[in-house]
Design a protein around this motif. Structure first.
Motif, PDB file in Angstrom:
ATOM      1  N   PRO A 139       0.794  -1.236   0.000  1.00 21.17           N
ATOM      2  CA  PRO A 139       0.000   0.000   0.000  1.00 21.17           C
ATOM      3  C   PRO A 139       0.828   1.289   0.000  1.00 21.17           C
ATOM      4  O   PRO A 139       0.536   2.197  -0.790  1.00 21.17           O
ATOM      5  CB  PRO A 139      -0.859  -0.133   1.268  1.00 21.17           C
ATOM      6  N   SER A 143       0.615   3.781  -3.110  1.00 21.13           N
ATOM      7  CA  SER A 143       0.156   5.147  -2.823  1.00 21.13           C
ATOM      8  C   SER A 143       1.162   6.186  -3.301  1.00 21.13           C
ATOM      9  O   SER A 143       0.788   7.315  -3.639  1.00 21.13           O
ATOM     10  CB  SER A 143      -0.088   5.318  -1.318  1.00 21.13           C
ATOM     11  N   ARG A 162      -4.207  -7.554  -4.603  1.00 16.77           N
ATOM     12  CA  ARG A 162      -5.319  -7.137  -3.750  1.00 16.77           C
ATOM     13  C   ARG A 162      -4.942  -5.890  -2.947  1.00 16.77           C
ATOM     14  O   ARG A 162      -5.751  -4.958  -2.809  1.00 16.77           O
ATOM     15  CB  ARG A 162      -5.695  -8.282  -2.810  1.00 16.77           C
ATOM     16  N   LEU A 165      -4.998  -2.760  -5.311  1.00 20.72           N
ATOM     17  CA  LEU A 165      -6.229  -2.371  -6.015  1.00 20.72           C
ATOM     18  C   LEU A 165      -6.841  -1.087  -5.465  1.00 20.72           C
ATOM     19  O   LEU A 165      -7.328  -0.254  -6.221  1.00 20.72           O
ATOM     20  CB  LEU A 165      -7.256  -3.503  -5.956  1.00 20.72           C
ATOM     21  N   SER A 166      -6.836  -0.940  -4.142  1.00 18.88           N
ATOM     22  CA  SER A 166      -7.509   0.207  -3.534  1.00 18.88           C
ATOM     23  C   SER A 166      -6.591   1.389  -3.286  1.00 18.88           C
ATOM     24  O   SER A 166      -7.058   2.473  -2.923  1.00 18.88           O
ATOM     25  CB  SER A 166      -8.153  -0.222  -2.211  1.00 18.88           C
ATOM     26  N   THR A 167      -5.286   1.206  -3.488  1.00 11.22           N
ATOM     27  CA  THR A 167      -4.349   2.283  -3.176  1.00 11.22           C
ATOM     28  C   THR A 167      -3.579   2.798  -4.380  1.00 11.22           C
ATOM     29  O   THR A 167      -2.946   3.859  -4.295  1.00 11.22           O
ATOM     30  CB  THR A 167      -3.325   1.810  -2.119  1.00 11.22           C
ATOM     31  N   GLU A 192     -11.573  -7.248 -11.821  1.00 10.33           N
ATOM     32  CA  GLU A 192     -11.345  -5.837 -11.470  1.00 10.33           C
ATOM     33  C   GLU A 192     -10.137  -5.288 -12.220  1.00 10.33           C
ATOM     34  O   GLU A 192     -10.142  -4.149 -12.698  1.00 10.33           O
ATOM     35  CB  GLU A 192     -11.135  -5.718  -9.963  1.00 10.33           C
ATOM     36  N   ASN A 196     -10.113  -1.945 -14.624  1.00 12.75           N
ATOM     37  CA  ASN A 196      -9.521  -0.686 -14.171  1.00 12.75           C
ATOM     38  C   ASN A 196      -8.006  -0.697 -14.047  1.00 12.75           C
ATOM     39  O   ASN A 196      -7.421   0.329 -13.681  1.00 12.75           O
ATOM     40  CB  ASN A 196     -10.129  -0.297 -12.817  1.00 12.75           C
TER      41      ASN A 196
END
Length: 362
Positions: A139, A143, A162, A165-167, A192, A196
């Motif tokens: 992360p 980021s 995983r 994906l969100s960071t 996913e 994206n």
């Protein structure tokens, strides 16, 4: 007549020739269109000189008859691809000894131009420590703008995707066709990433993920990256193959040290002995990449907010899970206060409960 990019696509479809063999032919003839148009007598000469095998000559004959149908199929089913004839082909990949003639993809091809990119690889059966290290390193790297690359396999690969994906952004390199998710348990991640992020492979659509494909796949994982981070690896493993390939390609190799005697640490510890950079924090990598933004004032302020009891708890924690009983004071009257402190520290992002009753330092 085939265009140059179509001829690269045809060359990439040959399954009886290794990637190094294809590159050798390109070195000899220069243009894949010349290979495609070689007359029969020259093909026979290549066989007699043992440049290609008889079965490759037979495959060349067969694929020449099929190429128009394949091109139409890829257009109809929307299987885009990129070749060295295209400006979008990753420049870093052209630096390796055997760049793939074609890359099929789904998702945002522009991620290949995002820099820097870091491969994150490790065991398919990681320990709790290995998974925690992924969540500790990925992360912050993502980021900071680092594109996370891995192989979409189970274990460390899936955990790395995983965590990214969100960071940030992530790229998956497959050992089969771009239309086949393997293993199937990673389908949600794969889906996913196709939407994206980016998934790519050198194998034509419909190609099953055979075991012989994965060592070849590994050269692409390291080839599109500036560096590779090894989490956990056995002495003899696909992860070590990827790391050794990265070293051969001149990429930076970072390794997380492990416990002496642990089979999953033998590979990483050997890499460190061979010259890989030992890393303990994400900042070690960000600093090496020139991306570390230091904020000493914030760090100092955060340190001042810790009480003596909180500092004592942190001193007992590491990145390996510690059971809550080992964090509690001997005085029973302080138990409730310690539990309250742990809850507060977890809410403030200082510690994390990785499973019931086990804590790690963040």
């Amino acid at each position: 007549m085939l265009s140059e990019r179509e001829a690269y696509l045809w060359l990439g479809s040959l399954r009886t020739m290794s990637s190094l063999g294809k590159q050798k032919l390109l070195t000899i003839f220069g243009d894949p269109r010349e290979l495609y148009d070689l007359p029969e007598e020259l093909l026979m000469q290549l066989v007699s000189e043992q440049v290609i095998r008889p079965e490759t000559m037979e495959e060349i004959h067969g694929t020449r008859k099929e190429i128009d149908r394949k091109l139409e199929e890829y257009r109809e089913k929307n299987f885009p691809y990129v070749t060295p004839a295209d400006p979008e082909y990753p420049a870093l990949l052209l630096e390796i000894p055997d760049p793939p003639p074609v890359l099929f993809y789904r998702g945002d091809l522009g991620l290949l131009d995002r820099r820097p990119a870091m491969a994150v690889v490790g065991s398919r059966t990681p320990t709790l420590y290995g998974n925690e290290m992924v969540r500790h390193f990925v992360p912050p790297l993502a980021s900071a703008g680092v594109v996370i690359v891995s192989g979409l396999a189970q274990g460390i690969d899936a955990e790395a995707h995983r965590a990214a994906l969100s960071t940030g952004k992530t790229i998956g390199v497959l050992g089969g066709g771009v239309d086949i998710c393997y293993p199937l348990r990673n389908y949600r991640i794969y889906e996913e990433m196709c939407r994206n992020h980016l998934v790519l492979t050198e194998y034509p659509p419909g190609t099953p993920p055979l075991s012989i494909h994965f060592p070849q796949r590994n050269r692409i994982i390291s080839g599109i990256c500036e560096g590779i981070l090894v989490m956990e690896a056995r002495e003899r493993s696909g992860t070590r193959i990827t790391a050794d390939t990265a070293l051969d390609q001149g990429r930076n190799v970072y390794a997380i040290p492990g416990r002496v005697g642990d089979p999953l640490s033998e590979g990483t510890n050997t890499l460190i002995r061979m010259g890989a950079m030992l890393v303990r924090r994400p900042e070690d990598i960000l600093e090496d990449l020139g991306l570390l933004i230091k904020n000493k004032d914030k760090r100092k302020k955060d340190g001042q907010t810790l009480s003596k009891s909180e500092k004592a708890i942190l001193s007992r924690l590491s990145y390996s899970p510690v059971y809550v009983d080992d964090l509690l004071p001997s005085d029973p009257a302080q138990l409730q206060k310690t539990f309250a402190l742990l809850l507060s520290m977890e809410q403030r992002g200082l510690v994390r409960q990785v499973m019931q009753g086990y804590y790690v330092k963040v």
